[in-house]
Design an enzyme around this catalytic site. Structure first.
Site, PDB file in Angstrom:
ATOM      1  N   ASP B   8       0.832  -1.126   0.037  1.00  0.00           N
ATOM      2  CA  ASP B   8      -0.037  -0.246   0.072  1.00  0.00           C
ATOM      3  C   ASP B   8       0.942   1.137   0.028  1.00  0.00           C
ATOM      4  O   ASP B   8       1.527   1.361   1.048  1.00  0.00           O
ATOM      5  CB  ASP B   8      -0.608  -0.115   1.245  1.00  0.00           C
ATOM      6  N   LYS B  69       2.756  11.413  -3.381  1.00  0.00           N
ATOM      7  CA  LYS B  69       1.691  10.742  -4.221  1.00  0.00           C
ATOM      8  C   LYS B  69       0.625  11.730  -4.948  1.00  0.00           C
ATOM      9  O   LYS B  69       0.189  11.483  -5.999  1.00  0.00           O
ATOM     10  CB  LYS B  69       0.877   9.885  -3.357  1.00  0.00           C
ATOM     11  N   GLU B 167      -7.344   0.578  -4.460  1.00  0.00           N
ATOM     12  CA  GLU B 167      -7.419   0.623  -2.784  1.00  0.00           C
ATOM     13  C   GLU B 167      -8.483  -0.071  -2.254  1.00  0.00           C
ATOM     14  O   GLU B 167      -8.675  -1.157  -1.232  1.00  0.00           O
ATOM     15  CB  GLU B 167      -6.698   1.576  -2.319  1.00  0.00           C
ATOM     16  N   ASP B 189     -13.427   4.840   1.186  1.00  0.00           N
ATOM     17  CA  ASP B 189     -12.013   4.944   1.504  1.00  0.00           C
ATOM     18  C   ASP B 189     -11.483   6.307   1.408  1.00  0.00           C
ATOM     19  O   ASP B 189     -11.356   7.130   0.430  1.00  0.00           O
ATOM     20  CB  ASP B 189     -11.270   4.237   0.503  1.00  0.00           C
TER      21      ASP B 189
END
Lengths: 237, 606
Positions: B8, B69, B167, B189
């Protein structure tokens, strides 16, 4: 006429006999070679009904369709080919993509009917640019109301009145669309019954052509109606 | 088949997990913590990653990269609005953002690769084997460029990325494995930098994604900024201090904002303390949970629009959802849980650790790929419509959003002018009408045989693979010959650049190893010199003057070499010194034995 060769009985004949890409033994439409158990590419000639092992009918048991989709996904999904050769990985990827398209098409009754029309009568999907004759006046009026509403000051009384008109019109059009879909459903049932009889006589052929034509007209009317409603909803929000 | 790990790669924290006895588990670090902060710092001694790098956020903010990211697969223009929040400097080269660290610039995939390498080493140390294959997760709403950038990061880190997994979908695998439920679930999420909502149907081991939506630029970072802005404004009015001139203090404010937010998930009020520069004392205030909720309410609301959209796309109502699963650190906020509960009309499921569930799911997917788990299968979708630009700058959709992947579409191209030798094709991703409002993915030129207009027939196949990444193939329908297509990504590294970065990374790795060996050799040499010195002061009377001279000479040689840069030479001089000092060690050992024996009876010794 060309489409007469496409009766349900001749479906098996259509499937090309071919060879396994790996061991060259004969395979005839199976997804895995009987001798070397390698996965075979789904032929471009295989139609979506055949792909799912279903007869060409317009009423489908959704649960069976889903179960078959899951079963074939387990057979073809690239996840299960990670340890296999590159050739098998490529076939798995192509087959999975075809399977997904087939499922998406057959799952939706309208897309399924359009696809069947395409197979049976080789039609290119007709895109209607002018309203069906029985709706001509109404659609013309609607277009004017839409334009007036777009041009109006959104806070004004006139705009509120126009909006109310459009909301009513939307309900009316959706009602019509629903009626069309029910009409279509009846044609689907008639089509399936005709196919089940397996009659190849002249009368059956005429009936077949009539059903195909009616379905095509209704489908294109429905698409037209759907686009009008989408446009209407986009305008009034 | 060698082991595949699940990673992850998060905005704030990253984790690596693997399958142990048919159960996924997260690899702990030496300290026992499972999360590696996604922070990379350039120090005088080289690059450092994770917890030690986090300490540099306030010490050298201009050389410490966090939340990289947010920049994956992006151009500088995409992030213009938030540049002022980042203390490090960003530039652009060939459509790819570059981050300035000291004298060099790095692309976001290179920075991410450093985090991936840390995770790789962590897994290697824990499992005591070499790790070369991984499944890496990305937000479901990541576009093609962002996915490709993640894959590149893996390559640069020396990992073969066997699958890019969404994810929320990964989280559903971990959830499904634990709960053994069937039915329709929603995975909400809300992470450090991104938000995703996915609806899935779980049936007989099949995890079928029905629809997904989200925002790749909405997360805990945005909540922290909102809180930090409140503190900064108050510091400005109360203390007449503009902290934007103090990057280290700006970072301290950001970190305090994050801590305050975390504390307010458990407490109803908390104390805020921030040290001010130039001897201006401290800024303190109390913040209540209600005040925090009011401050960030609109950001939480932004997550609800995609939730409504995803229900509409799937043709479902909240009543059709059997369970809501919460993923991501931001879902610890009571306000988030409350709004999710209100929208779906049911209590969300929070038994899984929202920080670890994605990595655990990635490990499950890795196990599926390696053939370990055979009863589970994930059928994911593409989050955004894929199309090409047509006449008039309009986007023509080829593969609609929420189409199950792998998905393919074929399009036939021909020429408009006699003898035309090529057609330019512009690939887009997005939901808008006009090409310019969508994301440009790539361009390529389709070669055409020089024939009269309309005669050539080139069929182009657009295939989205199981990673959600686009592949393009072309073939001439007249000759049946396939044509190679060289796609130029609009926002991404070219293959050559990735290649070069892999080489660089390998070179850095070697340099890193040498640097570490040098540091260790110096430390060991220092320790040896200290003990030798101690022995000499205690036992010089036990050895001959010649031995003494030899020891002194060897020690002097080691002292000189120790300051050099050659770990091998240091080790060699250490061996010399140990040999020279051996008579001394032996003599001292004898001496101590003798002393121990004195005063003892023979029977005791025997």
């Amino acid at each position: 006429m060309a489409h007469h060769t496409h009766t349900s009985g001749s479906r098996d004949l259509k499937m090309a006999r071919s060879m396994c890409w790996h061991c060259q033994s004969e395979v005839s439409g199976e997804y895995f070679c009987e001798r070397c158990v390698k996965v075979q590419p789904v032929s471009k000639e295989t139609d979506y009904f055949t792909c799912f092992g279903l007869p060409r009918r317009l009423t489908i048991d959704q649960r069976k369709l889903e179960a078959k989709f899951y079963e074939l996904s387990r057979a073809f999904h690239p996840d299960f080919y990670q340890n296999k050769s590159e050739a098998e990985q490529t076939i798995s990827l192509g087959n999975a993509a075809t399977l997904n398209t087939a499922y998406r098409t057959l799952r939706d009754p309208i897309q399924r009917a359009e696809y069947l029309l395409d197979l049976e009568a080789g039609s290119v999907k007709e895109i209607r640019t002018s309203p069906p004759s029985d709706l001509f006046e109404e659609i013309l009026e609607l277009q004017e109301t839409l334009e007036a509403y777009r041009a109006s000051d959104s806070a004004s009384e006139a705009s509120r009145t126009l909006r109310a008109q459009l909301v009513a019109e939307q309900a009316a059009l959706e009602g019509r669309k629903h009626a069309l879909e029910q009409q279509l459903q009846r044609l689907f049932t008639d089509w399936d019954a005709l196919q089940d009889r397996g009659d190849a006589g002249a009368q059956a052929c005429a009936e077949r052509d009539r059903l195909l034509k009616q379905m095509r007209d209704l489908l294109s009317n429905r698409t037209y109606m759907k686009n009008i409603v989408t446009d209407l909803v986009a305008t009034i929000g | 088949m060698s082991r595949i790990v699940g990673i992850d790669l998060g905005t704030t924290n990253s984790l690596v997990a693997y399958m142990k006895d048919r159960k996924p588990c997260v690899v702990p670090g030496r300290s026992g913590r499972t999360m590696v902060p996604s922070v990379v710092a350039m120090t005088d001694n080289g690059l450092i990653v994770g917890d030690p790098a986090k300490e540099h956020l306030t010490r050298s903010p201009d050389r410490t990269v966090y939340s990289v990211k947010r920049f994956m697969g992006k151009g500088l223009a995409d992030v213009q609005g938030e540049l002022s929040y980042f203390p490090y400097s960003l530039t652009e080269k060939d459509g790819v953002i570059r981050i300035q660290l000291g004298a060099k610039t790095y692309s976001p995939p290179q920075i991410s690769a450093m985090i991936l390498k840390e995770l790789k080493q962590r897994a290697e140390a824990h499992l005591n084997e070499s790790i070369t294959k991984a499944v890496i997760t990305v937000p479901a709403y990541f576009n093609d460029s962002q996915r490709q950038a993640t894959k590149d990061a893996g390559l640069i880190a020396g990992l073969e990325v066997l699958r890019i997994v969404n994810e929320p979908t990964a989280a559903s695998l971990a959830y499904g494995l634990q709960e053994k439920t069937q039915g329709t679930i929603a995975v909400y999420d809300f992470g450090g930098g991104t938000f995703d909502i996915s609806l899935l149907k779980l049936k007989d081991g099949i995890f079928e994604v029905l629809a997904t939506n989200g925002d790749t630029h909405l997360g805990g970072d945005d909540l922290d900024r909102r809180i930090a802005d409140l503190f900064l404004n108050e510091i400005q009015t109360e203390h007449h201090l503009d902290l934007s001139a103090f990057p280290d203090h700006m970072q301290a404010v950001r970190l305090e904002a994050e801590r305050v937010k975390v504390r307010l998930s458990d407490e109803l009020k908390t104390q805020v303390t921030i040290a001010l520069p130039d001897g201006k004392g401290r800024y303190t205030r109390e913040l209540t949970r209600d005040q925090l909720d009011a401050l960030v309410m609109d950001i939480i609301e932004y997550t609800l629009a995609p939730c409504r959209m995803v229900l509409k796309d799937a043709g479902l109502t909240p009543a059709d959802i059997d369970a809501v699963v919460l993923v991501g650190g931001s879902t610890r906020m009571p306000l988030v849980r409350q709004r999710v509960r209100e929208l779906f009309g049911k209590q969300p499921h929070c038994d899984l650790n929202p920080d670890e569930v994605v990595a655990l799911g990635a490990a499950v997917q890795a196990d599926i790929l390696s053939g370990g788990t055979t009863d589970m299968l994930l059928l994911d979708v593409t989050p955004l419509s894929l199309g090409i630009e047509t006449m008039g700058g309009v986007m023509s959709s080829l593969i609609r959003r929420n189409t199950t992947i792998p998905a393919s579409a074929k399009e036939m191209f021909t020429t408009y002018v006699d003898g035309q030798t090529g057609v330019d094709i512009h690939i887009l991703q997005g939901e808008r009408e006009l090409a310019q409002d969508n994301r440009s993915l790539a361009r390529f030129r389709l070669k055409m045989p020089p024939l009269p207009a309309g005669i050539p027939r080139i069929e182009v196949t657009f295939l989205i693979d199981a990673n959600g990444i686009l592949n393009v193939k072309a073939s001439d329908m007249r000759t049946g010959q396939s044509q190679s297509v060289e796609v130029k990504p609009s926002y991404g590294l070219s293959d050559n650049e990735v290649e070069r970065m892999i080489e660089d990374s390998f070179k850095f790795a070697q340099e890193d190893v040498i640097a570490r060996k040098l540091i260790e050799a110096r430390l060991d040499a220092g320790a040896l010199l200290t003990t030798t010195e101690k022995s000499l002061s205690e036992g010089s009377q036990l050895i001959t003057p010649d031995t003494m001279v030899a020891i002194r000479a060897a020690a002097a040689a080691l002292t000189t070499t120790k300051d050099g840069n050659d770990p091998k030479a240091i080790r060699a001089r250490m061996v010399d010194l140990e040999q020279a000092a051996q008579p001394l060690s032996v003599a001292m050992l004898d001496e101590s034995l003798k002393r121990n024996l004195q005063g003892k009876k023979v029977t005791e010794v025997m």
